[in-house]
Design an enzyme around this catalytic site. Structure first.
Site: not given
Lengths: 330, 330
Positions: B104, B173, B192
Site C-alpha cells: 500500500y 487539518d 492517504d
C-alpha cells in the site's frame, strides 16, 4: 447425529436457536463442518467461518442453506451469503463463491490455453466453469468426486460446460485416470485442486507432477492451483523447484485477486514440457471478445468477467515474493 | 469506563477472563473499539474484528496489546498479531499491518511520483512510510492527527521519513492546510485517507478535489486512496466522474493486493491537472534499484517490498470492474 444441544460453535458456546442452524443440524453433515458456523446472538446472524486463514478468521454471513449432502468422498454444503452470492463448501472449506469465482475459473483456464495453438485434448480436474469459451476439439474434464455433477442445479453457469458435446465427464480418481492415459496424449492439463491437505496433499508432490508431464505432449502445458503468495511462499518454492526439474520447458508463477481465498489472492503454477517453446506471459491465442457464445445452443452467453486485460498483469509479482521464493529470482 | 463484566463481544456474550482483554479493558479506549474484540473461549484466543468487511467478518488473532490511547481526534490501538505482525487500528478500523503495509505505502507513493519529472514540492497526508526513497527537494507531509507521530517508536520503519531533513511535519487539518496553500504550489499531493465514513467523508467529495486541483501546479498529480474494486464500484464511479470533471489531465484507476483491507485489495485514484501530459501507466521515473539508501544517515536501508515490477500491472483491471464502472470504459 448429535442432538441440537451438542452443537459447538466457534466461540466455544452452545447455541441452537437460530432457524438456519436448526435446518443445517437437521440435515446433519458432520461435526467438522458444523463447528465452522458462528452464531452472533445479539445481531441474530449466522456466519460461516473458513478455516483456511491461519492467524485470521474469515467468515461469510449466511442467509440460507441451499444444499447439503455427504458421500463416501466428501461433505458438500452450499449456502446463500449476503455479500458473495452462493457459496460452495467442501469438507468445511470454501471452494468458490458466485461473486468472485469468475476470476479464478477464467484465469486457471485461459492462462494455459491461451499459451498454446489450438488446444484439442484438454483435461481439467474438478470444475469446468469456463470450458465452452474455447473452440477446442475434445474436452476430458475429470471429476474427482461424484457430487460435483450436482452443482448443475445450483450453479447453472458453472455447469454450462456439461452441455457442450465436446465435453466428456469422467468421475473418479484423477491421478489414476492420468496414470492410465497414453503417454503424450494431452495438449493441456488443468489441475483445479483443493488445498493440499488430506487426499489433495499428493497433488503438490513430485510423483503427481511426473504423471502429468508424462501425459502431456511435447510443448504441452500444465496449470496448477498454487496457493497464496502472501502465505505459502515455502510451498510455492517447493512446487517451482520440483517442476523446474521435471518440466523442461518454461515454468512460471502467476496470481489473481480472489477475495474469498486466504489473503485474498490465488496463485497458478504454469509449466510446459520440452518441445515447441511456450511463452506464458505473452499468449499466442487471444480471446476474440469478452462475450463468448455457447456453440451448442446459441442461446446462452458466457461472459468472461475477469480474464481480459489481466493475463500479463498476473505475472507481475510484488518484489517481496521474489525475495521469499528463491526459484522466482533471476 | 464500564466494568469488566460489561464487555460485549461479537458473539453477543460477555467475557472478561482473558489477560489480553483485561489489559485492554484497563487501558480503556472506548466501547466502540472494545466491541471488536472476539474471544474464543475453547481455544483461549482473542481476535480483533475489522468492521469494514460488509457481509463478512475478518478478524486477526491478537498476541499482545502494544499501545492504546485516545485524543480528542481519535482512538489509537496497536497490537501484535500472530499472522501480520504489528497492527495499527484507528477508531476501531485496521489501518495497516506490518506484513502488508509495504504494498500500500509503496504504491500510493510511487504511482504518482514516478509519473512526473523530479518531484520537489510534495504533500502527503497521514503516513509517510516510503518518503526517503525519493531525491525530491522538500517534503511537506501533513498529518491529520497528533497521534501519528507516536508511531515512530512502534513502527520505526514507517516513521523513517521523519528523520529526513527535507521532511516538514504539519499536524492539523489537512483540508484547511491545503486551502491556505498558494495556488499551484505542489508537484504532487498524496491523500492517504481513512475510509470515507465520519470526518473522512469529505475526502471523496467535489470541494476537496477542487481544493487539491487548485493547490497543484500545471501537470501536477494527485494519488488518492480509492477503496475496493470488488466492493465499492459505485464510489469509484463517483470519484472518477467528479475528478474527470475537475482535473483536465489524465485520470486513472489502479489497484494492488493488500490482504488486510476489505476484499483483500485497495485502489488508487490518479489525477493530473492540465499542463504537461502525464502518462500514469508508463512512468518516466523508474526507481534505480529495490534497495534505496537513506540520504541522512547512510546506515539504514529502505527496502521496497512491493512496488517494483507491479507499477504497470496495477492498471490492469478485471473486466467485471469495467462493466460496473462506466467511467472506466472506452
Amino acid at each position: 447425529m448429535p442432538s441440537a444441544t451438542q452443537l459447538l460453535f466457534l466461540d466455544g458456546s452452545v447455541k441452537f436457536s437460530h432457524p438456519l442452524v436448526l435446518e443445517y443440524a437437521y440435515y446433519y453433515v458432520s461435526w467438522d463442518t458444523l463447528v465452522h458456523f458462528c452464531f452472533n446472538e445479539s445481531l441474530n446472524e449466522v456466519y460461516f467461518n473458513n478455516p483456511m486463514w491461519p492467524g485470521e478468521s474469515h467468515s461469510l454471513k449466511v442467509e440460507k442453506i441451499l444444499f447439503r449432502d455427504k458421500s463416501k468422498y466428501q461433505e458438500v454444503l452450499v449456502f446463500q451469503s449476503s455479500a458473495y452470492g452462493k457459496v460452495l463448501v467442501l469438507d468445511g472449506i470454501v471452494q468458490l463463491t458466485e461473486k468472485d469465482e469468475c476470476v479464478y475459473q477464467e484465469m486457471i483456464t485461459h492462462l494455459p490455453l491461451c499459451s498454446i495453438e489450438s488446444p484439442q485434448n484438454v483435461i481439467s480436474g474438478y470444475f469446468i466453469g469456463t470450458l465452452p469459451s474455447y473452440n477446442a476439439g475434445v474436452w476430458y474434464p475429470a471429476s474427482l468426486h461424484r457430487e460435483i455433477a450436482r452443482k448443475q442445479e445450483i450453479f447453472p453457469e458453472l455447469a454450462i460446460g456439461f452441455e457442450d458435446p465436446r465435453v466428456h465427464l469422467h468421475v473418479g480418481d484423477a491421478i489414476e485416470f492420468l496414470k492410465q492415459a497414453p503417454e503424450g496424449k494431452y495438449d493441456a492439463i488443468i489441475v483445479d485442486s483443493s488445498d493440499p491437505v488430506g487426499p489433495a496433499q499428493e497433488l503438490v508432490e513430485r510423483p503427481f507432477f511426473e504423471t502429468i508431464a508424462r501425459a502431456l505432449r511435447s510443448g504441452g502445458v500444465l496449470c496448477n492451483m498454487a496457493e497464496s503468495m502472501w502465505l505459502h511462499t515455502h510451498l510455492i518454492q517447493d512446487m517451482l523447484t520440483i517442476c523446474r526439474d521435471i518440466f523442461k520447458g518454461s515454468v512460471r508463477y502467476a496470481w489473481a485477486s480472489v477475495p474469498t481465498y486466504p489473503s485474498g489472492v490465488i496463485g497458478f503454477l504454469l509449466c510446459a514440457t520440452e518441445g515447441p517453446p511456450v511463452d506464458f506471459v505473452h499468449p499466442i491465442n487471444l480471446l476474440r471478445s469478452w462475450m463468448v457464445h455457447l456453440t451448442t445452443e446459441g442461446k446462452l452467453n458466457l461472459q468472461l468477467r475477469g480474464y481480459l486485460s489481466i493475463h500479463r498483469a498476473a505475472f507481475a509479482l510484488p518484489s517481496f515474493v521474489r525475495r521469499e521464493v528463491e526459484a522466482l529470482r533471476g
